[in-house]
Structure formats: structure tokens, C-alpha cells
Scaffold this active site. Structure first.
Site: not given
Length: 572
Positions: A318-323, A338, A373
């Protein structure tokens, strides 16, 4: 050929490399007491980074010795079950055998590609018990107050002495007793069977030393952590008595640097910690005392166990998609994965190599409880059926060089794992007014404490911070971090002409490391109410001089105090 193949010699050389690593690890760790006594805070930071880097350095050295000492038959992977068997025989009587297994895995992975990994050749599953029995008498000290708590506290500090005297021990013990009586049920301090059990070795981290243990009766127990501070020129101060499990959990958090502690039998100490912090996974506990590679092994075992025993499937986080990064997760497993996208948004000027360097930097700096971490993995293989179709499609679209489908398997060539948190921007959307104020206050404190540790987050948007289960705000997006001392903080020059203010372009030059704190408010907060509240709480973050003063302190060698616990009544 199998009987002539030098399995025993290879196993012996691998274990010799492990012994070399462990000896150097102990040497760095054993210096923690002197660094604390002599207030060598910068040396403590350097030692922490050196100990983290030590593992990969010694793996590389051992790999070279193997390649130099044996011919090409060393790389006949079909023979490595023999090496594993010989190695098991060598480590069976060791007190750090579980760490030795992880070391073997690291050596194997340094020699072979990850598609050759199997439980026959290395220790995907451990051959050791996950937790050991009660720690031996030599590992802990026990004190029985028998209703006389002050006498038990005196006995404790008769045992835990340093080459620097306590500043005012009677004062501290009186305060300590008061804090314990205030935080524990009244009857516990009167129970004749009450016992205080402390680990024999002191734990050191940054500018603090910690006594760690528990208070227990036959029916109940409480964790106990007693932080000690060295007040330079005055002596050692007993700072607090912490018995709240949540607060002790934060001290051992994934956002903290690793403790330095003399541990003869690591599994026993981790078992001891697990009893006082049952909510912590042993992966996190091993990591907290510097055995981060073994923590990574235990994490991986927990992950494959979870996938095998549940119907959980990967989804996009969930959340805003990263650039720069794409993030996915398992709903029932408290971790995010990630990966670096193949192409970044135009607003980003970093490249893949720089992103990797930034994430690796986080491992070696003081995270002051404000950065999560990470663990770095290569060539993760997951069943394709464990991915929701929408998740897999998105990963294949944004990172086709990293995520590859091979039949019924998904290969993730490279990723980082982090603890899953609630993105701060999402948290604020559903938070009460009081929760918003508390979260924004902690957000500002997080930025300030990172800055005090010489870390500038770069992109300080709310979406790049998360809220932990304990309500702490933590930074977790590292592609733009840098050292604070590398940044050029500036005030915006006054406009030359009235029309300058109407221009879409700045009327002043802007260098690559220039930062204008006056621009933060509209950049950080679209919500006007939140913007005003944050200005009240942490308005000095909008002042270039505030940042310059921090830079001056860091350049002068000052190591600023950041406490991983609430200080109840510090002595001024």
C-alpha cells in the site's frame, strides 16, 4: 573420486576463515568497554562500521584462500555435500555452531551461482536447535531482594563496575528504586520469591551502556533494562530502569545500530532475549547484537516456512508508487520487498549504482532509531502461484531485468527487505487530531535526529516515512540520502526585480547540493492545517541557519545524544 576429493581439507579451511572472522569480531567488540570508559564516541562509530564490514572482508579472504589452495575440482558442486558433512563434524561441539553454518552458506554463495543452492550443499535449513536451554550460571547473575530492593540494587552495582567511577551512585540507586516501585505492581517488590536476573556482560551502543535482564517471580516476569551514561568529566550515571516490554522492544529495534556485547554462547543469549521479548523474532535478536548475516539466514528460513505453510500471496505494498523502487509484500508476513525499477521517473537524477550505494550506506551508519535496517538478497526464487497476478504483472512491467518468470518460478535477481510499516501519509489520513499532532511531532524529531547523526534524508516527503507498531516515525526511502555535511544549505536571495517573483524559473543559481529550507513547507505539506501545525512544532527546520549549526557541531566532532528510551528524570 569422491573418497579422494579433499572435502575435509576444504571444510577445515572454511572453518579457519570463520575462526579468523570471529576473532576479529571479538577484538572489535571487546574494545567497546574501553571506548565507553574513555568517552571515545567517534572511535565507537568507526568500530561499529568496521565490524559490519568485517564479515564480507573475511568471506572474500576465505574465498581467495580456497581458490588458491585447491584446483578446479573445488567448483564441482556435486561434491559439496561431502564438504557439508565434514563441516558438520567440525562444528558439532562449538558454542557458535549456528553462526558457523551461516558462514558456510556465505562461502558457498561466493563460489557458486545461486541457482546451484540446495540443502544438500549448504544449510538452507539448520541442523542446530533454534533456541538453546536456559543460559548457564556463568552467563547471568541473579539477585534476590527478599523485600529489600535497595540492597539488591546495591549488590548489582557492586558487581557492575568500571574503570571510571559512578558519578553519584547513592542518588542514582534511590531514583532507580523509585522508578521500579512506580512501574511494577506493588506486590512484586514485596514478593519473597522475586528475583532480578541480569546478563553478565554489559551491552554497549553509541554513547550508552546497558544492563539487560528481567525481574521475575514463579508466576510472572518483566523485562529490565538499565541504561548507563558516561557524563564526561563527572563519571557514570545510572540513567533509568525500564520494565515496559514495548519500550525495551524499541531499544532492540530494527531501526537501531547493533549492540556490542561479549557473548560466549550466542544462541543462549538470544534465547535469553527471546524470553524477555517474546514478540521479537530470533532473526531480529541475532541482528541486534551484530550477527546480521545470521539474522538474514533466520529471516529467510522464516520466509520460506511462511510461504510453505500459508496461502499468503504477494501483493503490491500500500502507498504511493515509488519513482525509483517498486515495493511488494506478503499480507501475513511483516516485511516489504523492494526492487529497483529499470527506468526512474524524470524527476530523479540518481542511477541504479548510486541507489545500491545509498542502501548499503544505511547498514554502516548510526540509524538513531529513525531508519529501518535492510537486508540485501540476490536471486530469490518464489513459486509463481505465490504472486497475485496484478502484482506480478506490475513487477514485470517496471523491472523486467530484475524480475523474471522461469516456468512456475519467479526469479527476483536483486532486492532489499525492510520491516513493513504504515506509510506516514496514509496514517495521517485516518488519524485523530491528537494522533496527527503526535505523528507530525515525531516526524520532525526523526528529521532532527537523523541530522544529528549526519544524515540528510534528501526526499523528506511524508510518503517516505513510516509509522511502526509502537507509533514511532521512521525513514525508509534511501535513494537520495547523503551526509548532512555534504549539503549546502542556503537562504533564498531577495528578488532583483518585482517580476522575478512571478517567474517560473529561479532568479538565482542552484547547485546540485544546494537546499533551501524555506521551500520545505509547501513541498512537504499539501494540507494547510498540517503545514501550520508542523511550523508550530518544528519551524526551525525551515531555517538554513539551524542546519548550518548542526553541520558546525558535526564538523567539530561532537556526537549528539539520541536516547532509545524515555528519560524519566535525567540529572542536569
Amino acid at each position: 573420486m569422491g573418497q579422494q576429493w579433499p572435502a575435509g581439507e576444504i571444510a577445515r579451511l572454511i572453518l579457519d576463515g570463520f575462526d579468523d572472522y570471529r576473532e576479529h569480531f571479538r577484538q572489535i567488540t571487546d574494545g567497546a568497554r574501553v571506548r565507553f570508559e574513555q568517552a571515545q564516541w567517534q572511535e565507537a562509530q568507526r568500530a561499529s562500521a568496521a565490524r559490519i564490514n568485517l564479515y564480507e572482508e573475511k568471506v572474500a579472504q576465505t574465498r581467495e584462500r580456497l581458490l588458491e589452495g585447491f584446483d578446479e575440482s573445488l567448483l564441482e558442486v556435486g561434491q559439496w555435500p561431502l564438504v557439508k558433512s565434514a563441516y558438520i563434524a567440525l562444528i558439532d561441539l562449538r558454542f557458535d555452531d549456528e553462526l558457523a553454518e551461516t558462514w558456510f552458506n556465505s562461502i558457498f554463495c561466493s563460489l557458486f551461482s545461486h541457482d546451484l543452492i540446495s540443502d544438500g550443499c549448504m544449510f538452507i535449513h539448520t541442523t542446530r536447535p533454534s533456541l538453546r536451554n536456559q543460559p548457564s550460571a556463568a552467563q547471568t547473575r541473579n539477585y534476590r531482594p527478599a523485600g529489600e530492593l535497595h540492597l539488591a540494587l546495591q549488590a548489582i552495582f557492586d558487581d557492575y563496575r568500571f574503570d571510571v567511577s559512578y558519578e553519584d551512585l547513592p542518588r542514582d540507586l534511590q531514583r532507580l528504586e523509585g522508578q521500579l516501585r512506580a512501574s511494577l505492581p506493588d506486590w512484586i517488590c514485596k514478593d519473597p520469591q522475586q528475583c532480578i536476573e541480569l546478563f553478565s556482560s554489559v551491552l554497549y551502543r553509541n554513547k550508552g551502556a546497558y544492563l539487560v535482564g528481567r525481574i521475575y517471580t514463579p508466576d510472572e516476569q518483566w523485562p529490565l533494562v538499565i541504561p548507563l551514561l558516561h557524563r564526561e568529566g563527572l563519571g557514570i550515571q545510572v540513567d533509568a530502569a525500564i520494565t515496559d516490554e514495548a519500550e525495551v522492544s524499541i531499544i532492540f529495534s530494527f531501526t537501531r545500530s547493533y549492540f556490542m556485547v561479549d557473548v560466549a554462547i550466542p544462541a543462549e543469549f538470544v534465547g535469553f532475549l527471546k524470553r524477555i521479548l517474546p514478540g521479537k523474532h530470533i532473526a531480529e535478536l541475532y541482528t541486534s547484537i551484530g550477527f546480521y548475516k545470521h539474522g538474514k539466514s533466520e529471516f529467510y528460513r522464516a520466509l520460506i516456512g511462511h510461504l510453505a505453510s500459508t496461502d499468503d500471496r504477494f501483493i503490491m505494498a500500500p502507498g504511493v508508487r515509488g519513482m525509483v523502487m517498486s515495493v511488494f509484500t506478503l499480507p501475513g508476513f511483516n516485511t516489504v520487498f523492494k526492487i529497483i525499477k529499470d527506468r526512474f521517473a524524470h524527476a530523479k537524477t540518481v542511477d541504479r549504482k548510486t541507489v545500491i550505494e545509498k542502501y548499503r550506506l544505511v547498514k554502516s551508519v548510526d540509524r538513531v532509531g529513525r531508519m529501518a535496517d535492510t537486508q540485501e538478497f540476490s536471486d530469490f526464487r518464489f513459486p509463481k502461484a505465490k504472486f497475485e497476478p496484478e502484482c506480478l504483472a506490475e513487477l514485470l512491467e517496471v523491472a523486467p531485468s530484475t524480475v523474471v518468470v522461469e516456468g512456475d518460478t519467479v526469479l527476483v535477481r536483486h532486492c532489499w527487505t525492510e520491516r513493513r510499516m504504515t506509510p506516514l501519509n496514509l496514517y495521517l489520513e485516518s488519524a485523530s487530531e491528537a494522533q496527527v499532532r503526535e505523528a507530525l511531532d515525531d516526524y520532525g524529531l526523526a528529521i532532527k535526529q537523523l541530522a544529528a547523526a549526519n544524515i540528510f534524508p534528501g526526499d523528506m516527503l511524508l510518503k517516505n516515512f513510516g509509522v511502526t507498531r509502537h507509533g514511532r516515525v521512521v525513514f525508509y526511502d534511501y535513494d537520495e540520502i547523503c551526509f548532512l555535511t555534504e549539503v549546502n544549505f542556503r537562504r533564498i536571495p531577495p528578488p532583483r526585480f518585482p517580476e522575478d517573483e512571478m517567474s517560473s524559473e529561479p532568479w538565482y543559481s542552484v547547485g546540485p547540493m544546494d537546499v533551501f529550507p524555506e521551500e520545505f513547507p509547501p513541498f512537504l505539506f499539501a494540507d494547510i492545517k498540517q503545514r501550520r501545525l508542523f511550523s508550530q512544532l518544528h519551524g526551525n527546520l525551515y531555517d538554513a541557519d539551524y542546519w548550518k549549526q548542526l553541520q558546525d557541531a558535526i564538523r567539530a566532532g561532537k556526537v549528539i545524544d539520541v536516547f532509545p528510551y524515555r528519560r524519566k528524570s535525567p540529572v542536569e
